[in-house]
Design a protein around this motif. Structure first.
Motif, PDB file in Angstrom:
ATOM      1  N   HIS A 284     119.287  30.327  -2.932  1.00 56.23           N
ATOM      2  CA  HIS A 284     118.115  30.701  -2.149  1.00 56.23           C
ATOM      3  C   HIS A 284     117.325  29.424  -1.869  1.00 56.23           C
ATOM      4  O   HIS A 284     116.894  28.736  -2.800  1.00 56.23           O
ATOM      5  N   GLY A 285     117.152  29.090  -0.610  1.00 56.50           N
ATOM      6  CA  GLY A 285     116.550  27.820  -0.230  1.00 56.50           C
ATOM      7  C   GLY A 285     115.038  27.871  -0.198  1.00 56.50           C
ATOM      8  O   GLY A 285     114.442  28.341   0.780  1.00 56.50           O
ATOM      9  N   GLY A 286     114.409  27.398  -1.251  1.00 51.70           N
ATOM     10  CA  GLY A 286     112.962  27.325  -1.351  1.00 51.70           C
ATOM     11  C   GLY A 286     112.589  26.440  -2.528  1.00 51.70           C
ATOM     12  O   GLY A 286     113.460  25.939  -3.239  1.00 51.70           O
ATOM     13  N   GLY A 287     111.294  26.242  -2.723  1.00 51.00           N
ATOM     14  CA  GLY A 287     110.851  25.501  -3.902  1.00 51.00           C
ATOM     15  C   GLY A 287     110.903  23.996  -3.741  1.00 51.00           C
ATOM     16  O   GLY A 287     111.054  23.451  -2.645  1.00 51.00           O
ATOM     17  N   ASP A 288     110.799  23.324  -4.880  1.00 50.62           N
ATOM     18  CA  ASP A 288     110.727  21.868  -4.941  1.00 50.62           C
ATOM     19  C   ASP A 288     111.975  21.235  -4.323  1.00 50.62           C
ATOM     20  O   ASP A 288     113.086  21.494  -4.783  1.00 50.62           O
ATOM     21  N   PRO A 289     111.812  20.390  -3.293  1.00 47.31           N
ATOM     22  CA  PRO A 289     112.993  19.787  -2.669  1.00 47.31           C
ATOM     23  C   PRO A 289     113.763  18.864  -3.600  1.00 47.31           C
ATOM     24  O   PRO A 289     114.958  18.636  -3.392  1.00 47.31           O
ATOM     25  N   ALA A 290     113.111  18.331  -4.637  1.00 43.05           N
ATOM     26  CA  ALA A 290     113.828  17.454  -5.570  1.00 43.05           C
ATOM     27  C   ALA A 290     114.930  18.207  -6.299  1.00 43.05           C
ATOM     28  O   ALA A 290     116.020  17.666  -6.533  1.00 43.05           O
TER      29      ALA A 290
ATOM     30  N   LEU B 243     121.975  32.024  -6.952  1.00 48.45           N
ATOM     31  CA  LEU B 243     121.249  30.968  -7.657  1.00 48.45           C
ATOM     32  C   LEU B 243     120.048  30.565  -6.796  1.00 48.45           C
ATOM     33  O   LEU B 243     119.921  30.996  -5.653  1.00 48.45           O
ATOM     34  N   HIS B 244     119.184  29.716  -7.355  1.00 50.99           N
ATOM     35  CA  HIS B 244     117.974  29.324  -6.639  1.00 50.99           C
ATOM     36  C   HIS B 244     117.735  27.820  -6.744  1.00 50.99           C
ATOM     37  O   HIS B 244     117.951  27.218  -7.801  1.00 50.99           O
ATOM     38  N   PHE B 245     117.251  27.249  -5.650  1.00 42.42           N
ATOM     39  CA  PHE B 245     116.607  25.947  -5.726  1.00 42.42           C
ATOM     40  C   PHE B 245     115.240  26.133  -6.381  1.00 42.42           C
ATOM     41  O   PHE B 245     114.713  27.245  -6.446  1.00 42.42           O
ATOM     42  N   GLY B 246     114.670  25.050  -6.878  1.00 42.73           N
ATOM     43  CA  GLY B 246     113.302  25.094  -7.380  1.00 42.73           C
ATOM     44  C   GLY B 246     113.148  25.341  -8.861  1.00 42.73           C
ATOM     45  O   GLY B 246     112.019  25.413  -9.352  1.00 42.73           O
ATOM     46  N   TYR B 247     114.278  25.460  -9.606  1.00 41.37           N
ATOM     47  CA  TYR B 247     114.190  25.760 -11.040  1.00 41.37           C
ATOM     48  C   TYR B 247     114.955  24.722 -11.851  1.00 41.37           C
ATOM     49  O   TYR B 247     116.150  24.506 -11.635  1.00 41.37           O
ATOM     50  N   ASP B 248     114.278  24.104 -12.811  1.00 39.91           N
ATOM     51  CA  ASP B 248     114.915  23.084 -13.635  1.00 39.91           C
ATOM     52  C   ASP B 248     116.075  23.638 -14.451  1.00 39.91           C
ATOM     53  O   ASP B 248     117.050  22.939 -14.713  1.00 39.91           O
ATOM     54  N   ASP B 249     115.976  24.903 -14.880  1.00 36.66           N
ATOM     55  CA  ASP B 249     117.078  25.499 -15.641  1.00 36.66           C
ATOM     56  C   ASP B 249     118.375  25.481 -14.838  1.00 36.66           C
ATOM     57  O   ASP B 249     119.458  25.265 -15.397  1.00 36.66           O
ATOM     58  N   THR B 250     118.287  25.704 -13.540  1.00 34.26           N
ATOM     59  CA  THR B 250     119.478  25.709 -12.690  1.00 34.26           C
ATOM     60  C   THR B 250     120.066  24.319 -12.591  1.00 34.26           C
ATOM     61  O   THR B 250     121.292  24.143 -12.640  1.00 34.26           O
ATOM     62  N   VAL B 251     119.212  23.327 -12.456  1.00 34.29           N
ATOM     63  CA  VAL B 251     119.686  21.937 -12.405  1.00 34.29           C
ATOM     64  C   VAL B 251     120.428  21.585 -13.691  1.00 34.29           C
ATOM     65  O   VAL B 251     121.506  20.991 -13.668  1.00 34.29           O
ATOM     66  N   ALA B 252     119.850  21.964 -14.843  1.00 45.35           N
ATOM     67  CA  ALA B 252     120.464  21.629 -16.125  1.00 45.35           C
ATOM     68  C   ALA B 252     121.753  22.403 -16.370  1.00 45.35           C
ATOM     69  O   ALA B 252     122.676  21.908 -17.022  1.00 45.35           O
ATOM     70  N   ALA B 253     121.832  23.642 -15.852  1.00 44.16           N
ATOM     71  CA  ALA B 253     123.006  24.481 -16.103  1.00 44.16           C
ATOM     72  C   ALA B 253     124.188  24.150 -15.210  1.00 44.16           C
ATOM     73  O   ALA B 253     125.345  24.356 -15.609  1.00 44.16           O
TER      74      ALA B 253
END
Length: 252
Positions: free
Chosen positions: A73-79, A219-229
């Motif tokens: 889902h494209g939203g949230g913090d672009p980083a 899945l979602h952009f914008g969540y640190d848990d997703t980046v780490a997982a």
């Protein structure tokens, strides 16, 4: 949400390693930029014809081929978006980004970033409100408004529409999407629940416990848990021989 630390990464990898010993392909669940790869921007190709017609709402692809679709889902913090795209590319994975129109307004360069990485873009409404609860005119504008932004930024409205704040589209929204040029509404059969911020290990455990051939993962952009997982998820998918491809490739 806090900064992802090396300890977080180790936790996810250890949790995933334990899961890999007990889980094969799991059961179906319920309902300019950093790291860019230099490719020309291109419009999304139309889905190739299938030997059998696809239903109007799609939750998964063919179960007889070792591939799946990771949809964001494209939203949230672009980083976080850039970090997730870069990690996917490091593993040779291609993903589908269902972009929110107002997010594209705020970060127009991310449309180019997605396509330059070999991924695809789709429509996730203009404002990410409860589209199934809207009157017809307002719901139509939610779909058309995002489609217009996608065309302006990329030359194509994309192949896929996903309703906002809902797993499936109402009959009205399904019809409006079709009229806007999206013959199929894209749902999913694996919900990572990453938007609940359950921790990176829980995100990886949920995805890897439910994913199988043909799965469409939410899945979602914008969540640190997703980046780490994501690194642990992609490593385990590689181990199982499952390739992450775009949604158009999944249904081709």
């Amino acid at each position: 949400m806090g900064r992802v630390t090396p300890t977080d990464r180790r936790t996810v990898l250890l949790a995933t390693a334990g899961l890999a010993l007990t889980a094969g392909c799991g059961t179906t669940g319920t309902t300019g930029t950093t790291g860019a790869v230099a490719h020309p921007v291109r419009a999304a190709a139309s889905p190739p014809p299938s030997s059998a017609p696809l239903p109007a709402q799609l939750a998964h692809g063919p179960r007889d081929r070792p591939r799946l679709a990771l949809t964001f889902h494209g939203g949230g913090d672009p980083a976080t978006a850039r970090a997730l795209l870069t990690e996917a590319e490091r593993h040779g994975a291609r993903v589908t980004v269902l972009a929110v129109g107002t997010w594209l307004d705020a970060h127009p360069g991310l449309a180019r970033r997605v396509l330059d990485g070999g991924h695809e873009l789709g429509n996730h409404t203009l404002r990410h409100l409860d589209i199934n609860a809207m009157p017809e005119a307002e719901a139509r504008q939610e779909i058309a408004g995002c489609a217009e932004r996608l065309r302006r930024l990329t030359g194509s409205a994309g192949n896929w529409f996903r309703p906002s704040r809902a797993t499936r589209a109402s009959p009205l929204v399904e019809r409006l999407a079709r009229e806007a040029g999206y013959p199929h509404v894209l749902s999913y059969d694996v919900d990572s629940l990453d938007f609940t911020s359950p921790g990176a290990a829980a995100v990886a455990r949920t995805v890897l416990g439910e994913v199988r051939e043909g799965s469409v993962v939410s899945l979602h952009f914008g969540y640190d848990d997703t980046v780490a997982a994501l690194p642990a998820v992609l490593e385990e998918l590689d181990r199982r021989g499952l390739s992450a491809v775009t949604t158009t490739e999944l249904f081709s």
